[in-house]
Design a protein around this motif. Sequence first.
Motif, short mmCIF file in Angstrom:
data_model
loop_
_atom_site.label_atom_id
_atom_site.label_comp_id
_atom_site.label_asym_id
_atom_site.label_seq_id
_atom_site.Cartn_x
_atom_site.Cartn_y
_atom_site.Cartn_z
N SER A 159 0.82 -1.21 0.00
CA SER A 159 0.00 0.00 0.00
C SER A 159 0.86 1.27 0.00
CB SER A 159 -0.92 0.00 1.22
OG SER A 159 -1.62 1.19 1.30
N VAL A 160 1.91 1.27 0.79
CA VAL A 160 2.79 2.44 0.87
C VAL A 160 3.59 2.60 -0.43
CG1 VAL A 160 4.81 3.40 2.05
CG2 VAL A 160 2.94 2.42 3.38
N ILE A 161 4.13 1.50 -0.93
CA ILE A 161 4.94 1.56 -2.15
C ILE A 161 4.10 2.01 -3.34
CG2 ILE A 161 6.19 0.15 -3.84
CD1 ILE A 161 7.27 -1.46 -1.43
N LEU A 162 2.90 1.46 -3.46
CA LEU A 162 2.02 1.78 -4.59
C LEU A 162 1.17 3.03 -4.34
CD1 LEU A 162 0.93 -1.84 -5.48
CD2 LEU A 162 2.65 -0.44 -6.64
N LYS A 163 1.30 3.59 -3.14
CA LYS A 163 0.54 4.79 -2.75
C LYS A 163 -0.97 4.60 -2.98
CE LYS A 163 4.30 7.97 -3.33
NZ LYS A 163 5.36 7.82 -4.23
N ASP A 164 -1.46 3.48 -2.52
CA ASP A 164 -2.88 3.17 -2.67
C ASP A 164 -3.35 2.46 -1.40
OD1 ASP A 164 -5.43 2.52 -3.42
OD2 ASP A 164 -4.84 1.52 -5.29
N ARG A 165 -4.09 3.18 -0.57
CA ARG A 165 -4.51 2.63 0.72
C ARG A 165 -5.55 1.53 0.58
NH1 ARG A 165 -7.88 7.74 3.06
NH2 ARG A 165 -9.51 7.65 1.51
N GLU A 166 -6.16 1.39 -0.59
CA GLU A 166 -7.18 0.36 -0.77
C GLU A 166 -6.59 -1.04 -0.88
OE1 GLU A 166 -9.55 1.61 -4.03
OE2 GLU A 166 -10.31 3.36 -2.97
N ILE A 167 -5.29 -1.15 -0.92
CA ILE A 167 -4.65 -2.46 -0.95
C ILE A 167 -4.75 -3.14 0.41
CG2 ILE A 167 -2.41 -3.62 -1.19
CD1 ILE A 167 -1.80 -1.64 -3.42
N ILE A 168 -4.88 -2.36 1.46
CA ILE A 168 -5.01 -2.91 2.81
C ILE A 168 -6.44 -3.43 2.96
CG2 ILE A 168 -4.91 -2.45 5.28
CD1 ILE A 168 -2.92 -0.18 4.58
N LEU A 169 -6.58 -4.72 3.09
CA LEU A 169 -7.89 -5.36 3.19
C LEU A 169 -8.09 -5.89 4.61
CD1 LEU A 169 -7.63 -7.30 -0.16
CD2 LEU A 169 -8.79 -5.12 0.23
N PRO A 170 -8.82 -5.16 5.44
CA PRO A 170 -8.99 -5.58 6.83
C PRO A 170 -9.68 -6.92 6.98
CG PRO A 170 -10.10 -3.47 6.42
CD PRO A 170 -9.48 -3.90 5.14
N GLU A 171 -10.60 -7.26 6.06
CA GLU A 171 -11.29 -8.54 6.19
C GLU A 171 -10.33 -9.71 5.95
OE1 GLU A 171 -11.40 -6.42 2.83
OE2 GLU A 171 -13.16 -5.88 3.96
N VAL A 172 -9.38 -9.54 5.06
CA VAL A 172 -8.39 -10.59 4.81
C VAL A 172 -7.43 -10.69 6.00
CG1 VAL A 172 -6.54 -11.35 3.29
CG2 VAL A 172 -8.61 -10.39 2.31
N ALA A 173 -7.05 -9.57 6.57
CA ALA A 173 -6.18 -9.58 7.75
C ALA A 173 -6.87 -10.27 8.92
CB ALA A 173 -5.79 -8.15 8.13
N ALA A 174 -8.16 -10.00 9.12
CA ALA A 174 -8.91 -10.65 10.20
C ALA A 174 -8.98 -12.15 9.99
CB ALA A 174 -10.31 -10.05 10.29
N MET A 175 -9.19 -12.56 8.77
CA MET A 175 -9.25 -14.01 8.50
C MET A 175 -7.90 -14.66 8.69
SD MET A 175 -11.87 -14.42 5.35
CE MET A 175 -10.93 -13.35 4.29
N ALA A 176 -6.83 -13.98 8.33
CA ALA A 176 -5.49 -14.53 8.52
C ALA A 176 -5.23 -14.79 10.00
CB ALA A 176 -4.43 -13.59 7.95
N ILE A 177 -5.60 -13.83 10.83
CA ILE A 177 -5.41 -14.00 12.28
C ILE A 177 -6.31 -15.11 12.81
CG2 ILE A 177 -5.67 -12.89 14.53
CD1 ILE A 177 -3.25 -11.90 13.00
N ALA A 178 -7.58 -15.11 12.41
CA ALA A 178 -8.53 -16.10 12.93
C ALA A 178 -8.16 -17.52 12.52
CB ALA A 178 -9.95 -15.78 12.45
N MET A 179 -7.73 -17.69 11.30
CA MET A 179 -7.44 -19.05 10.83
C MET A 179 -6.02 -19.50 11.15
SD MET A 179 -9.54 -19.50 7.27
CE MET A 179 -8.66 -18.27 6.38
N TRP A 180 -5.04 -18.61 11.04
CA TRP A 180 -3.66 -19.03 11.23
C TRP A 180 -3.21 -18.95 12.67
CZ3 TRP A 180 -1.62 -15.68 6.62
CH2 TRP A 180 -2.00 -16.27 5.42
N VAL A 181 -3.70 -17.98 13.44
CA VAL A 181 -3.22 -17.82 14.81
C VAL A 181 -4.18 -18.45 15.81
CG1 VAL A 181 -2.61 -16.14 16.59
CG2 VAL A 181 -1.93 -15.74 14.22
N TRP A 182 -5.43 -18.00 15.80
CA TRP A 182 -6.38 -18.50 16.79
C TRP A 182 -6.86 -19.90 16.46
CZ3 TRP A 182 -9.47 -13.38 16.39
CH2 TRP A 182 -8.78 -12.39 17.07
#
Length: 91
Positions: free
Chosen positions: A28-51
């Motif tokens: 997101s920072v390199i491409l200067k596009d904040r829409e690359i950050i997908l909170p729903e994917v981040a939440a799923m990564a934590i829920a499935m991989w960590v918890w």
Amino acid sequence: MESTVSKKKTIISYIISFAFIIAMITASVILKDREIILPEVAAMAIAMWVWRDEGWIRQPFKIFLVPSITALIGFVVNQLPISYLSILHIF
């Protein structure tokens, strides 16, 4: 509820999950596009991989695929050179 996952696997899961989230932020920072950050994917990564929540793990491919596709569609629509008002006039 006792976890059968070892401490080493849990630490590795945390590292992978946070590395994935940091990769999204970096892109997101390199491409200067904040829409690359997908909170729903981040939440799923934590829920499935960590918890390792059983409700989330049953079909991880579907759980990852459907929100990722909808996020991608939203991203593409936001990149189109049209305004939302012109879309409303069509309907």
